[in-house]
Design a protein around this motif. Structure first.
Motif, short mmCIF file in Angstrom:
data_model
loop_
_atom_site.label_atom_id
_atom_site.label_comp_id
_atom_site.label_asym_id
_atom_site.label_seq_id
_atom_site.Cartn_x
_atom_site.Cartn_y
_atom_site.Cartn_z
N LEU A 88 0.83 -1.22 0.00
CA LEU A 88 0.00 0.00 0.00
C LEU A 88 0.86 1.26 0.00
O LEU A 88 0.53 2.25 -0.65
CB LEU A 88 -0.94 -0.01 1.21
CG LEU A 88 -2.16 -0.92 1.06
CD1 LEU A 88 -3.01 -0.88 2.32
CD2 LEU A 88 -3.00 -0.53 -0.15
N ILE A 89 1.98 1.21 0.73
CA ILE A 89 2.84 2.40 0.76
C ILE A 89 3.50 2.62 -0.60
O ILE A 89 3.59 3.74 -1.09
CB ILE A 89 3.88 2.28 1.91
CG1 ILE A 89 3.15 2.42 3.25
CG2 ILE A 89 4.96 3.34 1.78
CD1 ILE A 89 3.98 2.05 4.46
N THR A 90 3.93 1.52 -1.25
CA THR A 90 4.49 1.65 -2.59
C THR A 90 3.46 2.25 -3.53
O THR A 90 3.76 3.16 -4.31
CB THR A 90 4.92 0.26 -3.13
OG1 THR A 90 5.67 -0.40 -2.11
CG2 THR A 90 5.76 0.41 -4.38
N ALA A 91 2.23 1.73 -3.47
CA ALA A 91 1.16 2.25 -4.33
C ALA A 91 0.94 3.73 -4.04
O ALA A 91 0.86 4.56 -4.95
CB ALA A 91 -0.13 1.46 -4.10
N ALA A 92 0.88 4.09 -2.76
CA ALA A 92 0.64 5.48 -2.38
C ALA A 92 1.74 6.38 -2.92
O ALA A 92 1.48 7.49 -3.40
CB ALA A 92 0.52 5.61 -0.87
#
Lengths: 300, 301
Positions: free
Chosen positions: B32-36
């Motif tokens: 999720l952090i990579t996507a964000a």
């Protein structure tokens, strides 16, 4: 007494619904018929119905390089963008569904591109993919000498640059729709799956995913309509170039009714654009009809 | 109760689960952090680029923080950047967008609410046929109907005028908004409508005094949908608004794509943020309402 009152009431309702009736009939029956009719004429700047051109415009259309490139592009772009948006959207939705902290923050960040104009999306990615000063140059300045990330500069890769921008703009919506769908899935299913010792990922793929059919169909239709209409993004990010490498049908039509002054050829293109939508609508009708027939048969 | 308790003991008994879960948790957050980061990056790049001077932009460090932040590019983008022939920045475009968006939002919402109201409470013969046709229209590519609309607008003398572009936005907002209101109204209790009828209220009275006051939530959703949609529009603006009324998106594109002289990327990015500011503000303020708008708009009739 009652019947006259009812008629009076209905008249008011028709007046109230007159905008809808005018648009439905005026634009979506008469307008579409007018466009299709024009594609069989020799209209240049203004509509001219005095000469019947037969299929000449369609023959010309399918031998015009920029149209052929457009059709190729829309398939490639559509399959890639819809596929990636669905896959990425589903992944993000399932991960968000794992009771993460700061869910609202993640959602806000993932979805904000959708709130902005496609012109903005196109211009930002054009800048980031700038061959001289963009991400590529930054990577090289950091010591990755061979770094290459300037897809828009070459006709062979430009369409993939547009795909990246399309995924950035659109995958958040798929995530939002699928997440809403996941929230509607019965809680007991997760408990049952856990009791049976089924791994979480299998529960998502084999149990939740089939239950999300409705949400998936919605997300797909939304994406598909957006892909067929794609115009602004192309104008902002490449202008259809390099050369004609990223031309799209929607741009072809607008170009031909404005700057290229060949309305009938543009309308032939527009008529072709209508076909995939008609196919989708026909499939929808067929599914509905079968469901109704099955229901009737079940009754007796 | 006992059944639930039994299940929980079964779950707790299953050996090495906690560690497995925490590894999976790390994976969830990492993804999720990579996507964000992927989604946030362009906004960050826009911001830092817009605060740099051109010499710093030419260093080719697109991610670097500006060493001496300056608002010059913002001022230039707002008031002096050139769009082909004139050099007034985005100000005229901003004003035009306001002049287009405000009336378009109001008129399109009133028209659609009336449609939805007539469809839900005052079914007349053929109502469903027209509605089905309208919903079909939501899927039709704009390019199929844009030329007949140009001809119509020219015939009635509204082509390339402010009223013309407002009518166009009202027309193309109608399918989705009508669907939105129809679905909302059909979920309202019918007794309310019947009670008003018994009291002798007619079509218009019920609409203005009973139905509209109850439609605040759906109207908020409709306003969010229309403000962002119309503000972000490019195609209708460039085709129907006329040279005097070009909206902000069109002027933004003209500023950035103007090829005379050197490309001022910092000014371009400042202009891009300015053009995105209104919809972004709507988005950040409205929060979950925006999501509701997408979900409501996406639901098939």
């Amino acid at each position: 007494m009652t019947s006259s009152r009812k008629r009076f009431a209905n008249l008011n309702a028709v007046i109230g619904a007159s905008p809808m009736i005018a648009v439905a009939v005026g634009l979506y029956i008469f307008g579409i018929a007018y466009s299709i009719a024009l594609s069989f004429t020799n209209s240049r700047l203004l509509p001219k119905f005095d000469s019947f051109a037969g299929l000449a415009n369609y023959e010309r259309l399918w031998s015009t390089p920029s149209w052929l490139v457009s059709v190729h592009n829309i398939w490639l772009f559509g399959l890639l963008v819809i596929g990636l948006n669905m896959a990425l959207g589903f992944l993000m939705a399932t991960f968000m569904d794992r009771r993460v902290r700061q869910e609202d923050t993640f959602r806000t960040i993932i979805l904000y591109p959708y709130a902005m104009s496609l012109i903005v999306t196109g211009l930002v990615w054009q800048w980031m993919m700038d061959p001289g000063l963009g991400i590529q140059e930054s990577l090289r300045n950091w010591g990755f000498e061979g770094a290459a990330f300037a897809p828009l500069a070459s006709p062979d890769t430009a369409i993939f640059g547009v795909v990246i921008a399309g995924v950035w703009q659109g995958s958040g919506v798929t995530m939002a729709i699928l997440l809403a769908g996941l929230r509607g899935v019965d809680e007991d299913i997760w408990k049952a799956a856990r009791v049976d010792g089924i791994p979480i990922w299998r529960t998502y793929v084999f149990i939740a995913l089939p239950m999300l059919r409705g949400a998936l169909a919605t997300a797909f239709v939304l994406q598909a309509v957006g892909v067929v209409r794609i115009y602004d993004l192309i104008i902002a990010i490449t202008g259809g170039g390099p050369g004609i490498a990223t031309e799209m049908p929607a741009k072809f039509v607008i170009d031909h009714i404005t700057s290229r002054i060949n309305v009938s050829l543009g309308m032939a293109g527009a008529t072709m654009m209508l076909i995939p939508i008609l196919v989708l609508v026909a499939i929808n009708w067929y599914v509905d009809w079968r469901r109704k027939r099955a229901a009737l048969q079940a009754i007796g | 109760m006992t059944a639930i308790a039994a299940h929980e003991t079964v779950l707790e008994a299953s050996g090495p689960r906690p560690r497995q879960v925490s590894a999976a948790r790390i994976g969830v957050y990492a993804f999720l952090i990579t996507a964000a980061l992927f989604f946030a990056l362009p906004l960050y790049v826009m911001l830092v680029t817009s605060l740099k001077g051109m010499p710093e932009v030419r260093l080719g460090q697109i991610f670097a923080f500006p060493s001496a932040p300056t608002f010059e590019p913002w001022i230039k983008a707002w008031s002096t950047a050139c769009t082909g022939r004139t050099c007034e920045g985005l100000t005229p475009g901003f004003l035009n967008s306001v002049k287009i968006t405000v009336p378009s939002v109001i008129i399109s919402i009133i028209a659609a609410a009336l449609n939805g109201y007539a469809l839900s409470f005052w079914k007349f013969r053929g109502a469903n046929f027209f509605f089905g046709l309208l919903i079909f229209g939501a899927f039709v590519p704009y390019q199929v109907v844009i030329f007949p609309l140009i001809i119509f607008m020219r015939e009635v003398g509204l082509f390339a005028t402010l009223p013309g572009i407002i009518i166009v936005h009202t027309i193309f907002g109608m399918p989705i908004l009508t669907l939105l209101y129809r679905n909302y109204f059909s979920a309202l209790p019918e007794e309310l409508f019947k009670a008003a009828r018994v009291d002798g209220a007619g079509f218009w009275r019920i609409f203005f005094y009973v139905i509209m006051p109850m439609s605040v939530p759906i109207t908020i959703v409709a306003i969010i949908l229309q403000v962002t949609g119309i503000w972000n529009d490019f195609l209708f603006g460039i085709v129907f608004a006329g040279r005097e009324n070009l909206p902000m998106t069109v002027q933004l594109n003209n500023i950035v794509q103007t090829t005379t002289g050197i490309r001022e990327h910092n000014v371009n990015m400042a202009a891009t943020i300015l053009a995105a500011a209104v919809p972004l503000a709507v988005y950040f303020i409205s929060g979950r309402w925006f999501v509701r708008g997408i979900a409501a708009g996406a639901v098939k009739g």
